[in-house]
Motif scaffolding. Structure first.
Motif, PDB file in Angstrom:
ATOM      1  N   TYR A  94       0.775  -1.257   0.008  1.00  0.00           N
ATOM      2  CA  TYR A  94       0.125  -0.138  -0.040  1.00  0.00           C
ATOM      3  C   TYR A  94       0.768   1.237  -0.031  1.00  0.00           C
ATOM      4  O   TYR A  94       0.596   2.536  -0.581  1.00  0.00           O
ATOM      5  CB  TYR A  94      -1.075   0.047   1.350  1.00  0.00           C
ATOM      6  CG  TYR A  94      -2.054  -0.874   0.987  1.00  0.00           C
ATOM      7  CD1 TYR A  94      -3.188  -0.542   0.077  1.00  0.00           C
ATOM      8  CD2 TYR A  94      -2.247  -2.161   1.553  1.00  0.00           C
ATOM      9  CE1 TYR A  94      -4.274  -1.291  -0.219  1.00  0.00           C
ATOM     10  CE2 TYR A  94      -3.235  -3.068   1.200  1.00  0.00           C
ATOM     11  CZ  TYR A  94      -4.178  -2.709   0.363  1.00  0.00           C
ATOM     12  OH  TYR A  94      -5.190  -3.396   0.102  1.00  0.00           O
ATOM     13  N   GLN A  95       2.140   1.181   0.555  1.00  0.00           N
ATOM     14  CA  GLN A  95       2.901   2.162   0.482  1.00  0.00           C
ATOM     15  C   GLN A  95       3.240   2.899  -1.038  1.00  0.00           C
ATOM     16  O   GLN A  95       3.172   4.015  -1.199  1.00  0.00           O
ATOM     17  CB  GLN A  95       4.111   2.092   1.126  1.00  0.00           C
ATOM     18  CG  GLN A  95       5.223   3.397   1.184  1.00  0.00           C
ATOM     19  CD  GLN A  95       6.713   3.169   1.426  1.00  0.00           C
ATOM     20  OE1 GLN A  95       6.999   2.097   0.886  1.00  0.00           O
ATOM     21  NE2 GLN A  95       7.456   4.195   2.054  1.00  0.00           N
ATOM     22  N   LYS A  96       3.088   1.993  -1.944  1.00  0.00           N
ATOM     23  CA  LYS A  96       3.613   2.199  -3.302  1.00  0.00           C
ATOM     24  C   LYS A  96       2.419   2.955  -4.069  1.00  0.00           C
ATOM     25  O   LYS A  96       2.985   3.745  -4.987  1.00  0.00           O
ATOM     26  CB  LYS A  96       3.702   0.855  -4.042  1.00  0.00           C
ATOM     27  CG  LYS A  96       2.671   0.176  -4.658  1.00  0.00           C
ATOM     28  CD  LYS A  96       3.007  -1.006  -5.386  1.00  0.00           C
ATOM     29  CE  LYS A  96       1.973  -1.973  -5.973  1.00  0.00           C
ATOM     30  NZ  LYS A  96       0.876  -2.302  -5.025  1.00  0.00           N
ATOM     31  N   SER A  97       1.383   2.976  -3.557  1.00  0.00           N
ATOM     32  CA  SER A  97       0.240   3.667  -4.409  1.00  0.00           C
ATOM     33  C   SER A  97      -0.857   4.576  -3.462  1.00  0.00           C
ATOM     34  O   SER A  97      -1.357   5.377  -4.111  1.00  0.00           O
ATOM     35  CB  SER A  97      -0.687   2.484  -4.892  1.00  0.00           C
ATOM     36  OG  SER A  97      -1.312   1.450  -3.958  1.00  0.00           O
ATOM     37  N   LEU A  98      -0.852   4.569  -2.166  1.00  0.00           N
ATOM     38  CA  LEU A  98      -2.010   5.336  -1.497  1.00  0.00           C
ATOM     39  C   LEU A  98      -1.679   6.562  -1.655  1.00  0.00           C
ATOM     40  O   LEU A  98      -2.521   7.537  -1.629  1.00  0.00           O
ATOM     41  CB  LEU A  98      -1.842   4.897   0.047  1.00  0.00           C
ATOM     42  CG  LEU A  98      -2.725   3.663   0.394  1.00  0.00           C
ATOM     43  CD1 LEU A  98      -2.962   3.377   2.045  1.00  0.00           C
ATOM     44  CD2 LEU A  98      -4.201   4.022  -0.102  1.00  0.00           C
ATOM     45  N   TRP A  99      -0.415   7.220  -1.784  1.00  0.00           N
ATOM     46  CA  TRP A  99      -0.090   8.576  -2.175  1.00  0.00           C
ATOM     47  C   TRP A  99      -1.151   9.032  -3.187  1.00  0.00           C
ATOM     48  O   TRP A  99      -1.314  10.487  -3.362  1.00  0.00           O
ATOM     49  CB  TRP A  99       1.246   8.853  -2.398  1.00  0.00           C
ATOM     50  CG  TRP A  99       1.929   8.226  -3.556  1.00  0.00           C
ATOM     51  CD1 TRP A  99       2.643   6.975  -3.708  1.00  0.00           C
ATOM     52  CD2 TRP A  99       2.062   8.939  -4.642  1.00  0.00           C
ATOM     53  NE1 TRP A  99       3.029   7.007  -5.009  1.00  0.00           N
ATOM     54  CE2 TRP A  99       2.716   8.160  -5.707  1.00  0.00           C
ATOM     55  CE3 TRP A  99       1.878  10.297  -5.119  1.00  0.00           C
ATOM     56  CZ2 TRP A  99       2.901   8.257  -6.852  1.00  0.00           C
ATOM     57  CZ3 TRP A  99       1.973  10.762  -6.484  1.00  0.00           C
ATOM     58  CH2 TRP A  99       2.709   9.680  -7.506  1.00  0.00           C
ATOM     59  N   LYS A 100      -1.219   8.102  -4.328  1.00  0.00           N
ATOM     60  CA  LYS A 100      -1.922   8.653  -5.400  1.00  0.00           C
ATOM     61  C   LYS A 100      -3.381   8.480  -5.189  1.00  0.00           C
ATOM     62  O   LYS A 100      -4.003   8.834  -6.282  1.00  0.00           O
ATOM     63  CB  LYS A 100      -1.187   7.964  -6.612  1.00  0.00           C
ATOM     64  CG  LYS A 100      -1.593   8.453  -7.981  1.00  0.00           C
ATOM     65  CD  LYS A 100      -1.304  10.000  -8.226  1.00  0.00           C
ATOM     66  CE  LYS A 100      -1.592  10.392  -9.791  1.00  0.00           C
ATOM     67  NZ  LYS A 100      -0.901   9.672 -10.793  1.00  0.00           N
ATOM     68  N   ALA A 101      -3.814   7.702  -4.462  1.00  0.00           N
ATOM     69  CA  ALA A 101      -5.210   7.313  -4.279  1.00  0.00           C
ATOM     70  C   ALA A 101      -6.365   8.362  -4.348  1.00  0.00           C
ATOM     71  O   ALA A 101      -7.426   8.233  -4.822  1.00  0.00           O
ATOM     72  CB  ALA A 101      -5.385   6.289  -3.025  1.00  0.00           C
ATOM     73  N   PHE A 102      -5.873   9.637  -3.654  1.00  0.00           N
ATOM     74  CA  PHE A 102      -6.792  10.671  -3.563  1.00  0.00           C
ATOM     75  C   PHE A 102      -6.592  11.760  -4.456  1.00  0.00           C
ATOM     76  O   PHE A 102      -6.861  12.982  -4.072  1.00  0.00           O
ATOM     77  CB  PHE A 102      -6.896  10.954  -1.980  1.00  0.00           C
ATOM     78  CG  PHE A 102      -7.234   9.861  -1.148  1.00  0.00           C
ATOM     79  CD1 PHE A 102      -8.589   9.375  -1.098  1.00  0.00           C
ATOM     80  CD2 PHE A 102      -6.258   9.094  -0.670  1.00  0.00           C
ATOM     81  CE1 PHE A 102      -8.944   8.194  -0.305  1.00  0.00           C
ATOM     82  CE2 PHE A 102      -6.604   7.911   0.227  1.00  0.00           C
ATOM     83  CZ  PHE A 102      -7.881   7.528   0.306  1.00  0.00           C
ATOM     84  N   GLY A 103      -5.517  11.773  -5.365  1.00  0.00           N
ATOM     85  CA  GLY A 103      -5.320  12.781  -6.216  1.00  0.00           C
ATOM     86  C   GLY A 103      -4.262  13.773  -6.016  1.00  0.00           C
ATOM     87  O   GLY A 103      -3.549  13.890  -6.877  1.00  0.00           O
ATOM     88  N   SER A 104      -3.927  14.157  -4.710  1.00  0.00           N
ATOM     89  CA  SER A 104      -2.949  14.931  -4.395  1.00  0.00           C
ATOM     90  C   SER A 104      -3.000  14.931  -3.163  1.00  0.00           C
ATOM     91  O   SER A 104      -3.618  14.146  -2.203  1.00  0.00           O
ATOM     92  CB  SER A 104      -3.595  16.317  -4.879  1.00  0.00           C
ATOM     93  OG  SER A 104      -4.655  16.812  -4.280  1.00  0.00           O
TER      94      SER A 104
END
Length: 354
Positions: A256-266
């Motif tokens: 989840y570290q690899k993608s959660l930063w992008k999950a909410f757009g900004s």
């Protein structure tokens, strides 16, 4: 507290509505006349290859289909396991070009080697029931793509309380019927574990090349398809497919570290998401313990939404009571993901994601 109660009741309403209207893929015999290419990227998947391919080779209702596996520079016995299946065509993958993420380059190579009209992208940790692909294609009807969401298998405390948030998060926030009826790309929901798309639609949006740098490639590919006028969306597929994403808590955190930063757009979007998670996931219990009847009601609404979500998606509802704990874990993972993004230390499968 009125805002907390409103948002919690809205989440419950959305879960009930979506549970009643989502397309459900059932494990029933269906005959498909379309030609199908099953495309499976594998990188160091010797533990998954045999069971995954056995489930794919056992598919029924497909008159004309091929199975392609790309060995993405594995250093284990993945290729040896694949060669045990005579009906599988094994492709040796090349390293990703500059600005390509590894899995997306693997999917693009698989497409280029494929021949058929329906493309079935499948992760190696997915297991299919014998009618999974035929039933999923049949359920597409007027759609150009479908994302059958597998049942998520879990082991250990962290996985059991956290993984059910995957489906709950979109069941509680996206009006699927409206999003799919009007092809609203900002409301797209998709899961790359099991994704089926018509070949001509995939070609017209540029395939995985159009999302080659995206860590949320499944979601972004769905948005590309909707943006170009194609129809599709997520479907409930717990009856025909399951997936065990991570071996343990450490793998889950890294995944989840690899993608959660992008999950909410900004970053701002992440801050807003954290605020909403605190308001609906933590404040109700805290205020209920302090004696607030509204807080107790809000907590019950969220608890019921989690139970209904679990029952709809084939997971156990017994961890719903620990929803506040799972929210704390999610917020921690979001911050962990942004730390990795800002320090440019994000990796996956021994490859940099920056």
């Amino acid at each position: 507290m009125e805002i907390t109660l409103l948002l919690s009741s809205l989440a419950l309403f959305m879960v009930v509505l979506n549970s009643l209207t989502i397309r459900v893929i059932k494990d029933v015999p269906v005959q498909i006349s379309h030609s199908v290419s099953v495309l499976i990227p594998m990188r160091n998947e010797e533990e998954n290859a045999r069971d995954c391919l056995a489930s794919v080779a056992n598919q029924q209702g497909l008159g004309n289909y091929e199975i392609l596996v790309l060995d993405d520079n594995s250093v284990d016995k993945t290729a040896d396991e694949v060669r045990e299946f005579s009906q599988v065509r094994l492709i040796s993958g090349s390293n990703p070009p500059e600005k390509w993420l590894g899995k997306l380059w693997a999917c693009q190579q698989l497409f280029e080697e494929s021949r058929h009209d329906y493309l079935v992208f499948l992760d190696a940790d997915v297991r299919l029931n014998k009618n999974a692909i035929a039933s999923s294609i049949s359920k597409m009807q007027d759609w150009d793509f479908i994302s059958p969401y597998p049942r998520q298998l879990t082991v250990g405390f962290i996985q059991k309380i956290f993984q059910p948030l995957l489906q709950w998060s979109w069941l509680a926030s996206v009006p699927l019927f409206i999003a799919q009826r009007f092809s609203i790309k900002s409301m797209a929901v998709a899961n790359g574990q099991f994704l089926i798309v018509k070949r001509d639609a995939y070609l017209k949006v540029g395939g995985h090349a159009s999302v080659k740098t995206e860590v949320l490639d499944d979601l972004m590919l769905a948005r590309q398809l909707l943006d170009k006028g194609f129809k599709g969306g997520v479907a409930e597929a717990s009856q025909v497919a399951n997936c065990h994403m991570y071996k343990g808590a450490k793998d889950l955190f890294k995944g989840y570290q690899k993608s959660l930063w992008k999950a909410f757009g900004s970053f701002l979007g992440s801050i807003i998401a954290i605020f909403l998670l605190v308001v609906t996931g933590l404040i109700p219990l805290a205020t209920a313990v302090a004696g607030s009847n509204l807080g107790l009601l809000a907590f019950l609404f969220i608890f019921l939404s989690r139970v209904i979500s679990s029952l709809r998606t084939g997971s156990l509802p017994n961890t719903a009571i620990l929803h506040p704990v799972s929210i704390v874990v999610l917020i921690g993972l979001m911050l962990y993901s942004w730390f990795g993004r800002m320090t440019q230390t994000l990796t996956w499968r021994d490859r940099s994601l920056i």
